[in-house]
Design a protein around this motif. Structure first.
Motif, PDB file in Angstrom:
ATOM      1  N   UNK A 152      21.231  27.295  50.158  1.00  0.00           N
ATOM      2  CA  UNK A 152      22.372  26.803  49.407  1.00  0.00           C
ATOM      3  C   UNK A 152      21.910  26.469  47.979  1.00  0.00           C
ATOM      4  N   UNK A 153      22.705  26.814  47.041  1.00  0.00           N
ATOM      5  CA  UNK A 153      22.408  26.478  45.640  1.00  0.00           C
ATOM      6  C   UNK A 153      23.280  25.308  45.219  1.00  0.00           C
ATOM      7  N   UNK A 154      22.645  24.293  44.745  1.00  0.00           N
ATOM      8  CA  UNK A 154      23.403  23.148  44.275  1.00  0.00           C
ATOM      9  C   UNK A 154      23.667  23.308  42.785  1.00  0.00           C
ATOM     10  N   UNK A 155      24.820  23.047  42.432  1.00  0.00           N
ATOM     11  CA  UNK A 155      24.932  23.081  41.009  1.00  0.00           C
ATOM     12  C   UNK A 155      26.206  23.358  40.478  1.00  0.00           C
TER      13      UNK A 155
END
Length: 155
Positions: A152-155
């Motif tokens: 998962x990419x946070x941002x």
């Protein structure tokens, strides 16, 4: 037709399944035991033998025209029908195979196929005859991978 792959179980029911499948009589007896719930497999009901055969990949088709006749008569009627047959004579199971217009017999006594003319059972009364076919089983599924990853990419 296979030779009877004899293990510790020497009875005709497991031997008939062994001849038809190539499996050891002990494996065949174990399948029968799971179906009939008995620990020791000696005498086997026809229905239990057929259910065990179905489990092992065999299909049985009863031929109604042979009951009450001698094994010799019944076998001569089958000579033009190549295939494998489970034949029930009083208190015994035997396997016949018709190929190239010759008939071979095998059971727990002969252990290997013999020419029907060499059998001492020719005058025995036939109770039932089943044509036996091997069921074409689908291949076992193969698990390609059991790994799963997620990011998962946070941002």
């Amino acid at each position: 037709m296979n030779d009877a792959n004899m293990g510790f179980n020497k009875y005709c029911g497991p031997a008939a399944l062994s001849i038809l499948t190539g499996k050891n009589t002990d494996i065949c007896a174990d399948v029968i035991a799971r179906i009939n719930g008995k620990y020791k497999v000696t005498g086997v009901l026809v229905t239990d033998l057929i259910r065990a055969g179905n489990y092992l990949g065999l299909d049985f088709n009863q031929l109604n025209v042979y009951g009450g006749r001698s094994l010799f008569f019944s076998a001569t009627q089958l000579v033009s029908r190549p295939g494998k047959y489970l034949v029930i004579v009083p208190n015994h199971y035997i396997v016949l195979e018709v190929r190239d217009r010759t008939i071979h017999l095998c059971d727990n006594h002969t252990k290997t196929p013999i020419d029907l003319n060499s059998s001492a059972r020719l005058h025995q009364k036939v109770e039932k005859v089943y044509e036996v076919k091997e069921r074409i089983m689908p291949p076992e599924p193969t698990l390609v991978s059991s790994e799963f990853s997620a990011s998962f990419a946070l941002g």
